[in-house]
Design a protein around this motif. Structure first.
Motif, PDB file in Angstrom:
ATOM      1  N   ASN A  15       0.790  -1.219   0.000  1.00  0.00           N
ATOM      2  CA  ASN A  15       0.000   0.000   0.000  1.00  0.00           C
ATOM      3  C   ASN A  15       0.832   1.284   0.000  1.00  0.00           C
ATOM      4  N   VAL A  16       0.627   2.091  -1.017  1.00  0.00           N
ATOM      5  CA  VAL A  16       1.204   3.434  -1.067  1.00  0.00           C
ATOM      6  C   VAL A  16       0.274   4.343  -0.270  1.00  0.00           C
ATOM      7  N   VAL A  17       0.763   4.907   0.823  1.00  0.00           N
ATOM      8  CA  VAL A  17      -0.105   5.679   1.715  1.00  0.00           C
ATOM      9  C   VAL A  17       0.016   7.190   1.547  1.00  0.00           C
ATOM     10  N   ARG A  18       1.052   7.625   0.862  1.00  0.00           N
ATOM     11  CA  ARG A  18       1.256   9.074   0.712  1.00  0.00           C
ATOM     12  C   ARG A  18       2.116   9.314  -0.524  1.00  0.00           C
ATOM     13  N   VAL A  39       0.711  17.268  -1.099  1.00  0.00           N
ATOM     14  CA  VAL A  39       0.625  15.963  -0.439  1.00  0.00           C
ATOM     15  C   VAL A  39      -0.690  15.309  -0.815  1.00  0.00           C
ATOM     16  N   ILE A  40      -0.592  14.103  -1.335  1.00  0.00           N
ATOM     17  CA  ILE A  40      -1.785  13.345  -1.692  1.00  0.00           C
ATOM     18  C   ILE A  40      -1.869  12.148  -0.759  1.00  0.00           C
ATOM     19  N   ASP A  41      -2.774  12.221   0.214  1.00  0.00           N
ATOM     20  CA  ASP A  41      -3.045  11.061   1.059  1.00  0.00           C
ATOM     21  C   ASP A  41      -3.864  10.111   0.208  1.00  0.00           C
ATOM     22  N   CYS A  42      -3.464   8.876   0.165  1.00  0.00           N
ATOM     23  CA  CYS A  42      -4.137   7.981  -0.762  1.00  0.00           C
ATOM     24  C   CYS A  42      -4.080   6.538  -0.284  1.00  0.00           C
ATOM     25  N   ASP A  43      -4.917   5.748  -0.895  1.00  0.00           N
ATOM     26  CA  ASP A  43      -4.850   4.301  -0.770  1.00  0.00           C
ATOM     27  C   ASP A  43      -4.544   3.872  -2.196  1.00  0.00           C
ATOM     28  N   SER A  44      -3.272   3.871  -2.527  1.00  0.00           N
ATOM     29  CA  SER A  44      -2.890   3.889  -3.924  1.00  0.00           C
ATOM     30  C   SER A  44      -1.983   2.734  -4.313  1.00  0.00           C
ATOM     31  N   GLU A  45      -1.909   2.559  -5.610  1.00  0.00           N
ATOM     32  CA  GLU A  45      -0.966   1.617  -6.197  1.00  0.00           C
ATOM     33  C   GLU A  45      -0.083   2.393  -7.154  1.00  0.00           C
ATOM     34  N   ILE A  46       1.174   1.992  -7.238  1.00  0.00           N
ATOM     35  CA  ILE A  46       2.068   2.571  -8.236  1.00  0.00           C
ATOM     36  C   ILE A  46       2.699   1.428  -9.002  1.00  0.00           C
ATOM     37  N   GLY A  47       2.489   1.438 -10.306  1.00  0.00           N
ATOM     38  CA  GLY A  47       3.158   0.468 -11.167  1.00  0.00           C
ATOM     39  C   GLY A  47       4.425   1.091 -11.716  1.00  0.00           C
ATOM     40  N   LEU A  48       5.551   0.390 -11.617  1.00  0.00           N
ATOM     41  CA  LEU A  48       6.827   0.879 -12.131  1.00  0.00           C
ATOM     42  C   LEU A  48       7.236   0.012 -13.317  1.00  0.00           C
ATOM     43  N   LEU A  75      20.640  -0.671 -20.720  1.00  0.00           N
ATOM     44  CA  LEU A  75      20.727   0.437 -19.767  1.00  0.00           C
ATOM     45  C   LEU A  75      19.336   0.949 -19.414  1.00  0.00           C
ATOM     46  N   LEU A  76      19.170   1.338 -18.151  1.00  0.00           N
ATOM     47  CA  LEU A  76      17.909   1.931 -17.698  1.00  0.00           C
ATOM     48  C   LEU A  76      17.831   3.363 -18.200  1.00  0.00           C
ATOM     49  N   GLU A  77      16.803   3.658 -19.000  1.00  0.00           N
ATOM     50  CA  GLU A  77      16.644   4.998 -19.559  1.00  0.00           C
ATOM     51  C   GLU A  77      15.659   5.827 -18.745  1.00  0.00           C
ATOM     52  N   ALA A  78      14.580   5.187 -18.284  1.00  0.00           N
ATOM     53  CA  ALA A  78      13.556   5.895 -17.516  1.00  0.00           C
ATOM     54  C   ALA A  78      12.684   4.869 -16.798  1.00  0.00           C
ATOM     55  N   ILE A  79      11.845   5.376 -15.889  1.00  0.00           N
ATOM     56  CA  ILE A  79      10.841   4.553 -15.218  1.00  0.00           C
ATOM     57  C   ILE A  79       9.487   5.184 -15.510  1.00  0.00           C
ATOM     58  N   ASN A  80       8.569   4.396 -16.045  1.00  0.00           N
ATOM     59  CA  ASN A  80       7.212   4.876 -16.276  1.00  0.00           C
ATOM     60  C   ASN A  80       6.351   4.455 -15.097  1.00  0.00           C
ATOM     61  N   LEU A  81       5.745   5.459 -14.434  1.00  0.00           N
ATOM     62  CA  LEU A  81       4.933   5.214 -13.245  1.00  0.00           C
ATOM     63  C   LEU A  81       3.460   5.370 -13.585  1.00  0.00           C
ATOM     64  N   LYS A  82       2.644   4.511 -13.018  1.00  0.00           N
ATOM     65  CA  LYS A  82       1.189   4.662 -13.113  1.00  0.00           C
ATOM     66  C   LYS A  82       0.653   4.671 -11.691  1.00  0.00           C
ATOM     67  N   LEU A  83       0.140   5.835 -11.262  1.00  0.00           N
ATOM     68  CA  LEU A  83      -0.458   5.965  -9.938  1.00  0.00           C
ATOM     69  C   LEU A  83      -1.955   5.783 -10.085  1.00  0.00           C
ATOM     70  N   THR A  84      -2.509   4.833  -9.357  1.00  0.00           N
ATOM     71  CA  THR A  84      -3.951   4.584  -9.425  1.00  0.00           C
ATOM     72  C   THR A  84      -4.585   4.769  -8.054  1.00  0.00           C
ATOM     73  N   ALA A 169     -11.551   8.473  -9.260  1.00  0.00           N
ATOM     74  CA  ALA A 169     -10.160   8.543  -8.800  1.00  0.00           C
ATOM     75  C   ALA A 169      -9.289   8.514 -10.046  1.00  0.00           C
ATOM     76  N   PRO A 170      -8.538   9.593 -10.303  1.00  0.00           N
ATOM     77  CA  PRO A 170      -7.762   9.637 -11.537  1.00  0.00           C
ATOM     78  C   PRO A 170      -6.556   8.707 -11.500  1.00  0.00           C
ATOM     79  N   GLU A 171      -6.037   8.398 -12.674  1.00  0.00           N
ATOM     80  CA  GLU A 171      -4.755   7.715 -12.807  1.00  0.00           C
ATOM     81  C   GLU A 171      -3.758   8.750 -13.300  1.00  0.00           C
ATOM     82  N   PHE A 172      -2.595   8.801 -12.667  1.00  0.00           N
ATOM     83  CA  PHE A 172      -1.538   9.689 -13.117  1.00  0.00           C
ATOM     84  C   PHE A 172      -0.458   8.846 -13.778  1.00  0.00           C
ATOM     85  N   ASP A 173      -0.127   9.185 -15.033  1.00  0.00           N
ATOM     86  CA  ASP A 173       0.994   8.553 -15.730  1.00  0.00           C
ATOM     87  C   ASP A 173       2.160   9.519 -15.701  1.00  0.00           C
ATOM     88  N   VAL A 174       3.294   9.030 -15.206  1.00  0.00           N
ATOM     89  CA  VAL A 174       4.464   9.880 -14.991  1.00  0.00           C
ATOM     90  C   VAL A 174       5.690   9.162 -15.547  1.00  0.00           C
TER      91      VAL A 174
END
Length: 198
Positions: A15-18, A39-48, A75-84, A169-174
């Motif tokens: 659980n991602v809590v903050r 600050v986003i208090d959340c009950d969230s998931e982050i996919g890396l 080589l690692l170029e970037a990490i794509n995150l999906k916050l749900t 609840a939005p999804e943020f792609d970062v």
């Protein structure tokens, strides 16, 4: 006070809590001095999802066999995150995807609306930001400590709006990349005892 450490034998992360988002200064690529920590208090998931730059493979062969081969390392170029399952927070939209917030004239801290970026504006208002995520680390049924994941240079994508007969609840792609100006890798993590007070 003793520092937090990884558990012997491995951690049980749940659980991602903050989540914290802080705008970067384009000149220094460090957190702006006057930046507001969102600050986003959340009950969230982050996919890396790692974005890999694949190394070139060179093969020397004749008609019947491989004589020699060499392969460069990936080589690692970037990490794509999906916050749900993130709380909808209008204040972060200009940072994540550009656009402009509108404020109440009599109470300038109250957000009364938002305008998405126009096609002519494109990404001119979109910002680079630092993202930190706090994940609970369990021992049995108790939270032993937290893992703080830090992504020092991020860029957001336009969020998807999907309103149905349920809470939105939005999804943020970062996309998180190495912060070369500060000599920081695409991500790092630390063990901490407690969540920040503010």
């Amino acid at each position: 006070m003793a520092a937090s450490f990884a558990q012997t034998g491995g951690d049980y992360l749940y659980n991602v809590v903050r989540v914290e988002i802080e705008e970067l200064d384009p000149a220094t690529m460090d957190v702006k001095k006057e930046a507001i920590k969102h600050v986003i208090d959340c009950d969230s998931e982050i996919g890396l999802d790692p974005e890999i730059n694949e190394g070139k493979k060179t093969v020397l062969r004749d008609a019947k066999r491989i004589l020699a081969q060499a392969k460069e390392e990936d080589l690692l170029e970037a990490i794509n995150l999906k916050l749900t399952t993130v709380k909808f927070q209008a204040a972060v939209l200009p940072i994540i995807q550009g656009g402009i917030l509108r404020y109440d004239l009599s109470e300038p801290k109250k957000i009364v609306g938002y305008d998405a970026p126009t096609m002519t504006e494109g990404v001119t208002n979109k910002k680079y930001f630092k993202l930190s995520a706090y994940i609970e680390n369990y021992e049995g049924e108790n939270v032993l400590n937290y893992v703080k994941l830090t992504f020092p240079k991020c860029r957001g994508k336009v969020i998807k709006l999907d309103f149905k007969k349920e809470f939105f609840a939005p999804e943020f792609d970062v996309r998180a990349t190495e912060n070369t100006k500060l000599k920081k890798s695409a991500y790092s993590f630390d063990y901490i005892d407690a969540l920040p007070a503010v």
